[in-house]
Design a protein around this motif. Structure first.
Motif: not given
Lengths: 174, 566
Positions: B214-218, B201-202, B186-189
């Motif tokens: 999902g986990t945030v990896i960045r 970035v999830y 998953g991408l949060q712009a």
């Protein structure tokens, strides 16, 4: 003699591929001729393999880490990567790592369940030789390399992605 | 709308030729069933219960009117004059003949469409907020990034045969309408404090048998590195994801089993090699893609002069529709409109060929010739002048596309279920229908307020039941179809997975159980502003459980049997 595809042409296969039998023991190595041995066999019999006549190749299983062979690449004339099934994409990452990270310049051969429908993908990942699965017509398969005339991504064949090549072809006038 | 250039078109045309040849070889027996299967799946072709099912990509949900007309043409010529919009912004046809599919693909290619990677263990169609580009709460317009990812993912040589399917979703708004936390990536712009675009970035979210948020990896991935970072994530997954068990093969299991911190370290280590390499995006490319999008030529409008509020004051039915199906727009005087595909008696997401043609005409007349498909299985005209709303509503009503139920209980998300899908344990469509019938009274429906009800016919969760405020899951109990009800799920920013209420119930009992959940909610809410999901969060699941199954209430028939079987 069996054939392979090498550099997009049908060629005779001069190599003997040594796979372990069902009992998991290392297969016997013929005294002469060109052989491709498994990574496990290479690691167990390095000296004997180097001492024999004939050229040497190594094949990696889909679960092998190419890092484990990186330091030894100078000993091989062929590196092969096995596809137990063509839908197991691990071999594609292994190929790219061999080419792009570990600097393998020699023949990179796809073995196992290799069908014409994956040749386009595999050649972009760096394979230049293909031992097709039994029953596949190598001559007829050659056209598969031209299934697509372009591709978007970076690849071993064309390290520059389409967008960079496009930009180079028509630079922006600002 | 992104417009193909000559190379984009050529790649899609070459795909048609490739698939035509594969189909020919399969039909003449030179390509085996086993070998053809993964090849046809990568082209969206399943063999289903009655016939092949053919899934066509609608990249990030965007359709031009000419494309919708082509879908109508396909529906008439090669199918049974209707199509089904799925929860992943795709359209599915349920009755094509295998030998016709190459011609269907050729027709699609003629309008810049395809079925590339709509199934199979590869990177699937990227999905996005259905209000992308027009939402008032938008931070970053995500469309350019969607197209960049579409191109990167199409025929990616290394990731064509992953352990399992891989789904990417993007949101650029404050409110996540793309369910990014339940996607493989998953991408949060967003912007950093210097005004640069980047992505949170999830990874490893998903529904299915093992639902995981999902986990945030960045926290912030600068845009230049989007593709090299995705390459790194995919390479770690391709090499290390499980292939021994298809139920444990999604990236969420890899992330969970290796631990998110370790997975993150593996991605970072891989990325260190790829970062700043040739796949690093350039401003020139982002600009080039951006310019290939047609953008609506908005007029300067005075929203007060639209007459829309006055019309709503005069006509109660229009007012209801405007309240539920009309959404805010970032440009003054415009609105986004949802065309509900959730009319009682129609399978959720189904549209006839005639409706497609009519909607294409409406898109031309009222919304710059474009429309969108939402993951809630509705259609959206995203750029309608507010002064046209009343007229548009009248025409939508005639088409049966003006059901004023967006955000309401009857806006049910449902998979095709056991009526069509060979994976399903139970039917979905008749259950949706029986619930819609029970809640058909609009005053009652509006009194209940916002409520997401999602139905899946099996654990694969195509109907997203885990993230419905009320979720209904079809289960197989000794060969009979039963339904497990869960409550408390939520999509969006506060994504949550629903909890199972209790033993499963028969199809006939589902509307009654939903009715009891609603009764308790209405009795316990502190005001009309407190939604069903808020009450579940405040008082927990127990009172609902008690109300449905407990003491003085009659136990749903058949319950003992399942308990015994469990």
């Amino acid at each position: 003699m069996a054939v392979i595809i090498k550099n997009r042409q049908v060629a005779n296969n001069t190599w003997q591929l040594l796979r372990a039998g069902g009992e998991q023991t290392l297969p016997a190595v013929p005294p002469t001729g060109d052989v491709i041995v498994s990574l496990a066999q290479w690691q167990a019999q390095k000296e004997a393999l180097l001492a024999r006549g004939g050229r040497l190749g190594v094949w990696l299983a889909n679960t092998d880490d190419p890092a484990n062979v990186a330091a030894d690449l100078k000993h091989f004339a062929v590196v092969a990567v096995d596809f137990p099934h063509f839908t197991d994409g691990r071999g594609s990452s292994i190929a790219r790592l061999l080419r792009e990270r570990y600097g393998w310049q020699g023949e990179l051969r796809a073995i196992g369940d290799v069908i014409r429908d994956v040749l386009f993908y595999l050649s972009r990942c760096g394979f230049d030789a293909f031992e097709l699965k039994t029953g596949e017509d190598a001559q007829a398969a050659l056209s598969a390399f031209d299934d697509f005339s372009e591709a978007y991504q970076t690849s071993v064949e064309r390290p520059q992605p389409l967008f960079r090549r496009r930009a180079a072809a028509s630079p922006v006038v600002s | 709308m992104y417009i193909y250039d000559e190379i984009d078109q050529r790649i899609v045309d070459e795909r048609v030729a490739q698939f035509r040849d594969q189909t020919r070889r399969f039909l003449d027996g030179s390509l085996s069933d086993d070998d053809f299967r993964p090849l046809r799946l990568q082209n969206g072709l399943y063999i289903q219960r009655f016939a092949p099912m053919f899934r066509i990509a609608i990249p990030y949900g965007f359709l031009a009117s000419r494309q919708l007309r082509a879908l109508a043409y396909i529906a008439r010529k090669w199918d049974r004059s209707y199509g089904h919009f799925s929860t992943r912004q795709n359209i599915q046809f349920n009755w094509p003949k295998l030998e016709d599919v190459p011609d269907m693909l050729a027709k699609l290619a003629s309008v810049q469409m395809h079925a590339i990677q709509t199934s199979g263990n590869c990177i699937r169609n990227t999905t996005v907020d259905h209000f992308a580009g027009v939402a008032p709460d938008e931070i970053v317009d995500p469309l350019v990034w969607c197209e960049i990812i579409r191109q990167w993912s199409a025929f990616h040589p290394e990731f064509a045969y992953l352990p399992r399917k891989f789904k990417i979703a993007i949101s650029g708004a404050e409110n996540d309408r793309a369910a990014i936390q339940v996607h493989d990536v998953g991408l949060q712009a967003q912007y950093d404090d210097k005004g640069n675009v980047g992505f949170r970035v999830y990874v490893g979210g998903g529904l299915g048998r093992t639902p995981i948020i999902g986990t945030v990896i960045r926290e912030f991935l600068p845009w230049q590195h989007l593709l090299t970072y995705l390459d790194a994530v995919l390479r770690v997954y391709n090499r290390h994801g499980r292939r021994d068990n298809k139920y444990k093969a999604r990236i969420k299991i890899l992330v969970k089993e290796t631990k998110p911190e370790v997975f993150r370290a593996q991605v970072e280590a891989e990325w260190a090699h790829l970062k700043d390499g040739p796949a690093t995006l350039t401003e020139q490319e982002v600009e080039r893609i951006g310019k290939r999008f047609t953008r609506p030529a908005y007029q300067k409008l005075d929203p007060l002069a639209s007459g829309y509020v006055l019309a709503a004051g005069r006509d109660k039915a229009f007012a209801s529709w405007a309240r539920r199906n009309v959404h805010g727009h970032k440009v003054a005087g415009y609105a986004a409109v949802t065309l509900s595909l959730k009319k009682t008696g129609i399978a959720p997401g189904d549209v006839t060929a005639d409706q497609m043609d009519a909607v294409a005409d409406l898109a031309d007349r009222y919304s710059f010739g474009e429309l969108r498909v939402s993951h809630e299985q509705n259609l959206i005209l995203a750029d309608v002048r507010q002064s046209d709303l009343f007229e548009l509503w009248q025409q939508l009503r005639e088409l049966g596309l003006a059901t004023p139920n967006i955000g309401m209980l009857t806006n049910i998300i449902a998979c095709p279920g056991g009526d069509f899908c060979s994976l399903a344990n139970a039917k979905s469509i008749p259950v949706a229908d029986s619930i819609q019938q029970r809640f058909d009274d609009l005053d009652y429906l509006y009194d209940i307020g916002e409520l997401d009800l999602n139905i899946s016919g099996c654990m694969n969760s195509c109907g997203h039941h885990h993230v419905g405020h009320i979720g209904v899951l079809g289960v197989d109990k000794q060969g009979a179809e039963f339904y497990q009800i869960s409550i408390g799920g939520n999509q969006g920013n506060n994504a949550a997975l629903g909890k199972v209420l209790g033993p499963s119930v028969s199809q006939a009992e589902v509307p009654e159980v939903i009715g009891k959940l609603i009764d308790l909610y209405l009795a316990r809410r502190d005001s009309e502003a407190e939604r069903f999901i808020d009450v579940v969060r405040r008082i927990g699941i127990e009172p609902f459980k008690e109300h449905v199954y407990g003491g003085h209430h009659k136990k749903p028939a058949g319950r003992e049997q399942h308990v015994a079987a469990a």
